[in-house]
Design an enzyme around this catalytic site. Structure first.
Site, PDB file in Angstrom:
ATOM      1  N   ASP A   8     -10.179  -0.599  -0.800  1.00  0.00           N
ATOM      2  CA  ASP A   8      -9.259  -0.070   0.193  1.00  0.00           C
ATOM      3  C   ASP A   8      -8.549   1.101  -0.486  1.00  0.00           C
ATOM      4  OD1 ASP A   8      -7.484   0.103   2.436  1.00  0.00           O
ATOM      5  OD2 ASP A   8      -5.993  -0.958   1.224  1.00  0.00           O
ATOM      6  N   ASP A  10      -5.129   3.006   0.610  1.00  0.00           N
ATOM      7  CA  ASP A  10      -3.666   2.938   0.533  1.00  0.00           C
ATOM      8  C   ASP A  10      -3.191   1.577   0.022  1.00  0.00           C
ATOM      9  OD1 ASP A  10      -3.530   5.560   1.590  1.00  0.00           O
ATOM     10  OD2 ASP A  10      -3.686   4.777   3.632  1.00  0.00           O
TER      11      ASP A  10
HETATM   12 MG   LIG Z   1      -4.081  -1.045   2.019  1.00  0.00          MG
END
Ligand SMILES: [Mg+2]
Length: 195
Positions: A8, A10
């Site tokens: 992922d 962020d």
């Molecule tokens: Mg995230």
């Protein structure tokens, strides 16, 4: 064997902002992330980013700017001898849930196909429940990191269907643990083969 590591963005690679990252100026790498990615590159394990970017779908960030953020991110990683092999992003908004938007597994399935990777030998590393759910639906292994929303995700409780779920403090400790496990596995394979 480890076919693919999916990350992922962020909260795993960069500091997650409540308003989301809207420019390269707002993009801050989390500590030791470059090192973690470099370590995977050195081990010749493909690394992909799997990221929801509904901010584009909401017209709060242009596709050009998103691409520019990723270009600058890659440049910055390259300076540390690291690189991401492929970035998969989904610009769909929450209002129109789509097959690709996490927790749906669409982007992960694309990544598995792209790298010809076996789901059971591929990992998704994330800080939010939806990353782990997407991994589960794609048949992939999953890891939670305590960066970004990770601590809250852990505290809120993990649904049992997502277990086993190793939890690490950050991407580097997660990557090191993964590679150690791989080493143990190779060593065992060696013993089996030669004795
Ligand atoms: Mg995230």
């Amino acid at each position: 064997m480890l076919d693919l590591v999916m990350l992922d963005r962020d909260g795993v690679i960069n500091v997650d902002l409540p308003t989301s990252v809207r420019s390269w100026k707002e993009f801050t790498f989390l500590p030791s992330v470059e090192n973690a990615i470099h370590t995977l590159n050195q081990a010749k394990i493909p690394v992909a980013i799997i990221t929801n970017q509904a901010i584009v779908g909401r017209n709060e960030l242009s596709l050009e700017e998103l691409n520019n953020i990723h270009l600058q991110m890659q440049k910055s990683l390259m300076e540390k001898g690291a690189h991401i092999d492929h970035i998969f992003f989904c610009t769909d908004t929450t209002i129109e849930p789509h097959y690709r938007r996490k927790p749906a597994p669409g982007m992960l399935l694309e990544a598995l196909k792209h790298f010809n990777a076996r789901p059971a030998h591929s990992y998704m590393i994330g800080d939010a429940l939806r990353d782990l759910e997407a991994a589960y639906y794609a048949g992939c292994q999953r890891i939670l990191v305590r960066t970004g929303k990770g601590i809250i995700t852990e505290k809120d409780g993990i649904p049992t269907f997502l277990e086993p779920l190793p939890i690490y403090d950050n991407l580097l400790t997660a990557v090191k643990a993964l590679l150690e496990k791989l080493d143990d596995f190779s060593a065992n394979a060696y013993i089996t083969e030669h004795h």
